[in-house]
Scaffold this motif. Sequence first.
Motif, PDB file in Angstrom:
ATOM      1  N   UNK A 134       0.807  -1.161   0.101  1.00 22.24           N
ATOM      2  CA  UNK A 134      -0.040  -0.013  -0.093  1.00 22.24           C
ATOM      3  C   UNK A 134       0.896   1.482   0.219  1.00 22.24           C
ATOM      4  N   UNK A 135       1.859   1.223   0.752  1.00 21.68           N
ATOM      5  CA  UNK A 135       2.910   2.303   0.793  1.00 21.68           C
ATOM      6  C   UNK A 135       3.645   2.900  -0.492  1.00 21.68           C
ATOM      7  N   UNK A 136       4.296   1.760  -1.024  1.00 24.89           N
ATOM      8  CA  UNK A 136       4.796   1.925  -2.136  1.00 24.89           C
ATOM      9  C   UNK A 136       4.195   1.796  -3.295  1.00 24.89           C
ATOM     10  N   UNK A 137       3.232   1.225  -3.620  1.00 24.04           N
ATOM     11  CA  UNK A 137       2.534   0.945  -4.765  1.00 24.04           C
ATOM     12  C   UNK A 137       1.249   1.872  -4.964  1.00 24.04           C
ATOM     13  N   UNK A 138       0.616   2.218  -3.679  1.00 24.98           N
ATOM     14  CA  UNK A 138      -0.419   3.145  -3.572  1.00 24.98           C
ATOM     15  C   UNK A 138       0.130   4.579  -3.125  1.00 24.98           C
ATOM     16  N   UNK A 139       1.131   4.480  -2.691  1.00 24.61           N
ATOM     17  CA  UNK A 139       1.586   5.891  -2.234  1.00 24.61           C
ATOM     18  C   UNK A 139       1.134   6.535  -1.107  1.00 24.61           C
ATOM     19  N   UNK A 140       0.661   5.345   0.013  1.00 18.49           N
ATOM     20  CA  UNK A 140      -0.035   5.959   0.900  1.00 18.49           C
ATOM     21  C   UNK A 140       0.585   5.346   2.326  1.00 18.49           C
ATOM     22  N   UNK A 141       1.469   6.225   2.936  1.00 25.07           N
ATOM     23  CA  UNK A 141       2.252   5.562   4.092  1.00 25.07           C
ATOM     24  C   UNK A 141       1.418   5.416   5.174  1.00 25.07           C
ATOM     25  N   UNK A 142       0.310   5.899   5.337  1.00 26.84           N
ATOM     26  CA  UNK A 142      -0.662   5.952   6.646  1.00 26.84           C
ATOM     27  C   UNK A 142      -0.769   4.528   7.416  1.00 26.84           C
ATOM     28  N   UNK A 143      -0.918   3.230   6.774  1.00 25.78           N
ATOM     29  CA  UNK A 143      -0.941   2.229   6.992  1.00 25.78           C
ATOM     30  C   UNK A 143       0.421   1.779   7.803  1.00 25.78           C
ATOM     31  N   UNK A 144       1.362   1.739   6.880  1.00 25.89           N
ATOM     32  CA  UNK A 144       2.616   1.414   7.190  1.00 25.89           C
ATOM     33  C   UNK A 144       3.180   2.123   8.657  1.00 25.89           C
ATOM     34  N   UNK A 145       2.722   3.366   8.837  1.00 31.83           N
ATOM     35  CA  UNK A 145       3.122   3.987  10.143  1.00 31.83           C
ATOM     36  C   UNK A 145       2.661   3.250  11.152  1.00 31.83           C
ATOM     37  N   UNK A 146       1.454   2.600  10.998  1.00 34.63           N
ATOM     38  CA  UNK A 146       0.782   1.856  12.161  1.00 34.63           C
ATOM     39  C   UNK A 146       1.377   0.225  12.292  1.00 34.63           C
ATOM     40  N   UNK A 147       1.178  -0.433  11.320  1.00 36.07           N
ATOM     41  CA  UNK A 147       1.511  -1.640  11.023  1.00 36.07           C
ATOM     42  C   UNK A 147       3.074  -1.860  11.572  1.00 36.07           C
ATOM     43  N   UNK A 148       3.954  -1.205  10.880  1.00 33.83           N
ATOM     44  CA  UNK A 148       5.525  -1.465  11.104  1.00 33.83           C
ATOM     45  C   UNK A 148       5.854  -1.447  12.765  1.00 33.83           C
ATOM     46  N   UNK A 149       5.598  -0.553  13.329  1.00 35.23           N
ATOM     47  CA  UNK A 149       5.977  -0.657  14.910  1.00 35.23           C
ATOM     48  C   UNK A 149       5.357  -1.549  15.615  1.00 35.23           C
ATOM     49  N   UNK A 150       3.916  -1.894  15.269  1.00 37.54           N
ATOM     50  CA  UNK A 150       3.217  -2.999  15.816  1.00 37.54           C
ATOM     51  C   UNK A 150       3.890  -4.293  15.726  1.00 37.54           C
ATOM     52  N   UNK A 151       4.602  -4.415  14.427  1.00 30.99           N
ATOM     53  CA  UNK A 151       5.038  -5.725  14.191  1.00 30.99           C
ATOM     54  C   UNK A 151       6.297  -5.710  14.700  1.00 30.99           C
ATOM     55  N   UNK A 152       7.059  -4.705  14.726  1.00 37.11           N
ATOM     56  CA  UNK A 152       8.426  -4.809  15.390  1.00 37.11           C
ATOM     57  C   UNK A 152       8.232  -5.191  16.931  1.00 37.11           C
ATOM     58  N   UNK A 153       7.313  -4.439  17.474  1.00 36.39           N
ATOM     59  CA  UNK A 153       7.244  -4.911  18.930  1.00 36.39           C
ATOM     60  C   UNK A 153       6.803  -6.369  19.264  1.00 36.39           C
TER      61      UNK A 153
END
Length: 100
Positions: free
Chosen positions: A28-47
């Motif tokens: 979604x971030x790279x193909x859809x040019x929408x970083x919003x979802x990544x801003x939430x899912x990334x840190x949650x997955x990291x934790x």
Amino acid sequence: MSGALSRFRVMAYVVGVGLLGLVFAMLVKYLGDNPGMMAVVGPVHGFLYAVYLVAAVDLALKGRWSLKGTALVLVAGTIPFVSFYAERKVVDSVRAGKSL
């Protein structure tokens, strides 16, 4: 040992599903040019991955796994779908009384 195995199993599935969510968020971030979802899912997955690491190391210490077996299980949480496979192999091994 059964408590450590149960914690590991839960975290393996949670991290596996979370990693699939992370891949989707990256698309979604790279193909859809929408970083919003990544801003939430990334840190949650990291934790959650950090919790997976703790659960896996706990089980490895209790099961007296080799360093190689432990490292492979830890890396399994970084590759989509592999954590599901690793979880199944770990459960079979622990229930059979074998060390990784």
